[in-house]
Design a protein around this motif. Structure first.
Motif, PDB file in Angstrom:
ATOM      1  N   ALA A  27      15.643   2.277 -32.963  1.00 29.52           N
ATOM      2  CA  ALA A  27      14.182   2.234 -32.947  1.00 29.52           C
ATOM      3  C   ALA A  27      13.674   1.649 -34.255  1.00 29.52           C
ATOM      4  CB  ALA A  27      13.621   3.639 -32.746  1.00 29.52           C
ATOM      5  N   THR A  28      12.751   0.690 -34.147  1.00 26.26           N
ATOM      6  CA  THR A  28      12.227   0.040 -35.354  1.00 26.26           C
ATOM      7  C   THR A  28      10.707   0.139 -35.479  1.00 26.26           C
ATOM      8  OG1 THR A  28      11.924  -2.163 -34.359  1.00 26.26           O
ATOM      9  CG2 THR A  28      14.126  -1.635 -35.226  1.00 26.26           C
ATOM     10  N   SER A  47       8.489   8.431 -32.806  1.00 24.95           N
ATOM     11  CA  SER A  47       9.916   8.257 -33.056  1.00 24.95           C
ATOM     12  C   SER A  47      10.639   7.727 -31.828  1.00 24.95           C
ATOM     13  CB  SER A  47      10.548   9.573 -33.478  1.00 24.95           C
ATOM     14  OG  SER A  47      10.610  10.469 -32.371  1.00 24.95           O
ATOM     15  N   GLY A  48      11.806   7.131 -32.065  1.00 25.67           N
ATOM     16  CA  GLY A  48      12.632   6.685 -30.958  1.00 25.67           C
ATOM     17  C   GLY A  48      13.058   7.831 -30.069  1.00 25.67           C
ATOM     18  N   GLN A  67      16.763   6.009 -35.733  1.00 25.09           N
ATOM     19  CA  GLN A  67      15.505   5.470 -36.244  1.00 25.09           C
ATOM     20  C   GLN A  67      15.825   4.539 -37.402  1.00 25.09           C
ATOM     21  OE1 GLN A  67      12.486   6.579 -34.666  1.00 25.09           O
ATOM     22  NE2 GLN A  67      11.670   4.722 -35.623  1.00 25.09           N
ATOM     23  N   GLN A  70      10.360   2.317 -39.094  1.00 26.26           N
ATOM     24  CA  GLN A  70       9.153   2.742 -38.382  1.00 26.26           C
ATOM     25  C   GLN A  70       8.014   1.847 -38.850  1.00 26.26           C
ATOM     26  OE1 GLN A  70       8.025   3.753 -35.703  1.00 26.26           O
ATOM     27  NE2 GLN A  70       8.191   5.991 -35.754  1.00 26.26           N
TER      28      GLN A  70
END
Length: 351
Positions: A27-28, A47-48, A67, A70
């Motif tokens: 997750a970005t 969050s992812g 993660q 973010q």
């Protein structure tokens, strides 16, 4: 036990008797992870793990979430792309992992995907997805896109397809794909059309890309990515912008010419000594479709190509900038950088 943990425990019970496939989700941030702040602006904050907690996944898919960043993707840098690449390579080296999915903002998804594709040599697919509407929007497309990306990730037919974008029910092949709409849920396009599509749990693959593994990440350093700038050309443009980026330390340039790639007299004269000194310079067009071509003299693209510039073919400036950054960051010399760039463009600009 948290709500997510309970859901994962229930899924673990359901998965008994199935051949479970493991996918890692990196997750970005991006719109898919965005909610409105007090001012009403969308910012990446979800969050992812929470995104996955909202998804309904087939019982034969097991997901591990990390993660990585973010950030809204307009704040990502080439150094972040290099860090993403290195983590993807580590993830896919695990024999238990069949694919990697990256949640990412659409603003620069084509650039991160392009960067990854230049180094990706695994048969396991890497899939980028995101959304055009934020997580808090009642019509958000994010969870549906994420579910489709995971379905594509575990399908055996996507092995060997390289880096993909899954979005709005369609499967796109990187590096050709680029963002074509600012707000529509059908955000992406490619000169070659969509690679395939997703409907429910079924996917269709219309054609298979010819992959060309180009670069090695062995010498790539995320903390020392070379600077490459884009210089746009337009009627009456002088060399002020060009002079500024060269002074700032640009190691390579992408020139976005008029028409088929025509910079103008002043720009051609100013670029000649940079080419003679060995700086990699790629010429493209500001026009939405069609390839750059060396046709015109007197400030046209033909003059610049004779001086040593490389034609960017079907690719546009943001993609070509990533190509030059990756080549400079992984090659030993100006000669090997030039060879890497020209070889990639010769192999991929065939349509």
């Amino acid at each position: 036990m948290s709500v997510i943990a309970k859901r994962l425990a229930k899924r673990s019970k359901k998965q008994r008797g199935f051949r479970v496939k493991t996918v890692v989700v990196l997750a970005t941030g991006g719109t898919i992870a965005s909610v409105q702040n007090a001012e009403g602006d969308a910012i990446a904050a979800v969050s992812g793990a929470d995104l996955l907690g909202a998804a309904v996944l087939p019982v034969d898919i097991q997901v591990r979430v990390e993660q990585l960043f973010q950030l809204n993707s307009f704040n990502l840098t080439p150094s972040d792309m290099a860090r993403t690449l290195l983590r993807v390579q580590q993830v896919l080296s695990d024999p238990e992992v069949c694919a990697c999915v990256i949640t990412h903002g659409t603003d620069t998804m084509e650039e991160t995907g392009f960067f990854l594709s230049l180094f990706h040599d695994s048969i396991k697919p890497v899939i980028l997805t995101g959304s055009q509407r934020s997580s808090g929007d009642s019509a958000s497309d994010g969870i549906g896109n994420l579910q489709n990306a995971l379905i594509v990730a575990v399908d055996e037919r996507t092995r060997g397809l390289g880096v993909l974008i899954v979005f709005d029910g369609e499967i796109w092949s990187v590096p050709e794909t680029r963002k074509s709409s600012t707000l529509s849920s059908a955000a992406f396009d490619s000169p070659h059309g969509a690679l395939g599509g997703v409907l429910g749990r079924q996917i269709a693959i219309h054609w298979r890309p010819i992959r060309h593994s180009l670069l090695s990440a062995e010498k790539l350093r995320a903390d020392s990515i070379p600077r490459v700038d884009i210089v746009s050309c337009y009627p009456g443009a002088d060399t002020t912008a060009l002079d500024a980026v060269v002074k700032a330390g640009a190691s390579g340039l992408v020139i976005e010419g008029m028409g088929a790639g025509n910079p103008g007299r002043d720009m051609v004269r100013a670029l000649a000594p940079l080419l003679a000194a060995g700086m990699p310079i790629v010429l493209t067009s500001r026009v939405a479709t069609g390839r750059a071509a060396a046709i015109y003299g007197d400030g046209g693209g033909a003059e610049l190509v004779r001086s040593g510039a490389v034609l960017g073919g079907l690719y546009r400036a943001p993609q070509l900038r990533i190509l030059v950054i990756a080549a400079l960051g992984s090659c030993d010399s100006p000669e090997s950088t030039h060879t890497a760039v020209t070889r990639f463009l010769a192999h991929t600009n065939t349509a």
